[in-house]
Design a protein around this motif. Sequence first.
Motif, short mmCIF file in Angstrom:
data_model
loop_
_atom_site.label_atom_id
_atom_site.label_comp_id
_atom_site.label_asym_id
_atom_site.label_seq_id
_atom_site.Cartn_x
_atom_site.Cartn_y
_atom_site.Cartn_z
N CYS A 385 1.03 -1.16 0.07
CA CYS A 385 -0.23 -0.10 0.01
C CYS A 385 0.50 1.69 -0.33
CB CYS A 385 -0.74 0.24 1.37
SG CYS A 385 -1.64 1.61 1.20
N ARG A 386 0.64 2.09 -1.05
CA ARG A 386 1.80 3.75 -1.20
C ARG A 386 0.60 4.44 -0.02
NH1 ARG A 386 4.08 2.13 -5.87
NH2 ARG A 386 2.67 1.58 -7.84
N ARG A 387 -0.18 3.81 0.28
CA ARG A 387 -0.52 5.37 1.54
C ARG A 387 0.43 4.27 2.94
NH1 ARG A 387 -4.63 8.17 0.67
NH2 ARG A 387 -5.72 7.20 -0.76
N CYS A 401 -5.20 0.65 2.08
CA CYS A 401 -6.13 1.52 2.10
C CYS A 401 -6.90 1.47 1.46
CB CYS A 401 -5.67 2.60 1.97
SG CYS A 401 -4.46 2.66 -0.61
N GLY A 402 -7.33 0.51 0.57
CA GLY A 402 -7.86 -0.13 -0.29
C GLY A 402 -8.19 1.18 -1.57
N ASN A 403 -7.34 2.24 -1.56
CA ASN A 403 -7.60 3.36 -2.49
C ASN A 403 -6.09 3.64 -2.83
OD1 ASN A 403 -9.40 5.73 -4.13
ND2 ASN A 403 -9.51 6.85 -2.33
N CYS A 404 -5.17 3.07 -3.63
CA CYS A 404 -4.14 2.81 -4.13
C CYS A 404 -3.90 2.08 -5.61
CB CYS A 404 -2.99 3.46 -3.30
SG CYS A 404 -2.26 1.94 -2.96
N CYS A 407 -3.01 -1.17 -3.56
CA CYS A 407 -3.93 -2.02 -3.00
C CYS A 407 -5.48 -2.13 -3.88
CB CYS A 407 -5.02 -0.83 -2.52
SG CYS A 407 -4.17 -1.18 -0.49
#
Length: 619
Positions: A385-387, A401-404, A407
């Motif tokens: 995950c990037r975040r 995060c599920g938003n990168c 993910c």
Amino acid sequence: MLSPPSIPGSILHEIFGYEQFRGPQAAIVDHVIAGGDALVLMPTGGGKSLCYQIPAIARQRAGHGVAVVVSPLIALMHDQVGALHEAGVEAEFLNSTLSGEQANAVEKRMLRGEITLLYAAPERVTTPRFLAQLDSLHERGKLSLFAIDEAHCVSQWGHDFRPEYRALTVLHERYAGVPRIALTATADAITREDILERLQLEDARQFISSFDRPNIRYTIVEKKDATTQLLRFIEREHEGEAGIVYCQSRRRVEEIAQTLSGQGIRALPYHAGLDSEVRQTNQDRFLREDGIVMVATIAFGMGIDKPDVRFVAHLDMPKNIEGYYQETGRAGRDGLPAAAWMGYGLQDVVNQRRMIDESPAGEDFKQVMRGKLDALLALAEATDCRRVRLLGYFGEASTPCGNCDNCLQPPQVWDGTDAARKLLSTIYRVQQQSGISFGAGHVMDIMRGKKTEKVAQFGHERLTTFGIGAEFSEVQLRGVLRQLIATGALAVDGQAFNTLKLTDGSRGVLKGETAVQLRESVSLPADARRRKSAAKAAPAVAAGLTDSGQARFAALKSWRAEVARAHNLPAYVIFHDATLAAIAALAPNSLDDLQGISGIGAKKLEAYGEEVLRVVGGV
Ligand code: ADP
Ligand code: ZN
């Protein structure tokens, strides 16, 4: 105690039209109103401005006089002050855009205590003339607070060092007892310490918010044909939307702005080499018109608080995570879905390393810069995950995060340990045999067993490593090289035609002690498919409206455009899109209906309420 706790809340509600404080805002505001010093670390778009604006208003009401806001960017004071005027707050700025006469008038009003917030650049604040005026206010107890915005500018470790900020210690020395609040969106541990020391804020209370910007989707892609990749990203996901494209050089800015324009995208260039008038015009258009793409060097953006920037793209890799995070943070301040996209390749790694090596700075400084670059490279190479990595860099623990990109579509990973060993031993053998080093292309040719002219010229087909990596593609080997360079297991000698050199870090890989995990290069079509669906998933601000709601929204937008033009301010200063969408959804009949909508304070209700009802009623 100056004030009961309800005062900040009522200012938030009446003047700014917001229901609730966000995150630590309430605690910060209370602390500063009570006269405390503060260091505020909050991500871009987190809501820093209210942290000093509300204390300034509260302290002014309690008889403490004027608040001085130190802000590094003259160009944006106008809009900030304009927004405060719209909310009915007495604010002014002092800078070189004012005539002598206008500046005198502002100074007089300030000395009479008629101004709540005065914005000025650090150069101005520390002039003898201005200090004398502050003395006069201070003697009369009419200096309510100092807000030091973009406080990382004081630190050479920050990415925007401004020597003028150093002189701001005079505020503390000369006006001890006047509360100071320093704010920044970017500070890793070393910069934070430096800010505290430089501004002598060691005793200030620190308010550190989460740096997460959950609405921003981070994507980092391997560059193949960067311009085409960018174009595709914009066309597929952000057609007609406002965005910023960062490039490293002026020439590249010009080139890309032209290419995008040629493809029907409304793109404008911005860099320090342009005429200041052109720069100003382009910036104004970006702020005031809908859907402009600004192609810029990092000279652009500080203090830009346009809330509806839908994407920030980096066509070249930035220097470090602070810079990257600050720049990407300019996307999606309105909290709606936004994207941060970066293209990254071997050349970026080589360039950034060389820039550090060749800079005239001292070795200590270079060491810190290398460490920062390494952290960014690790982010770019990451397969997780990037975040989590970004936040980890700012000392914050989090879960995937599920938003990168990683993910949403976990990258295929392949074990590059064997390839890496073969590459390094090829480099070693070549060096041993020829007594000189070679560049990436030649080394890969040897490894893959290609009989090029150069191979023949140096007799490299006789090396034991000739052809030992025939099973790897060039793309794969480039990935291996990039990662080896990124992690310091291999060095590029910028002084000698970018030739490859082994380092101390090579040993572990050569001995097979260090594993090399690599991202499988994603092929473009798969990439594109994913993006298309991602674009659909992102709701526009007015997406939930009925047909009649859409009609009201459109009518409100064109009304807002007229008002903004008449006031010479960006449209979002009048009302945000989200506020217009809420009005359109509600279809209000009375001022009472309007009152509860987020973003409509008392002054705006009074100034625009009737007109808004008329516009809505006329649809
Ligand atoms: P920063 O300076 O930290 O980047 P801003 O102060 O510009 O952020 O705030 C970002 C946006 O959030 C602005 O549009 C601001 O009006 C809005 N905002 C700030 N605080 C609140 C709040 N408590 N409720 C609703 N909106 C807020
Ligand atoms: Zn993630």
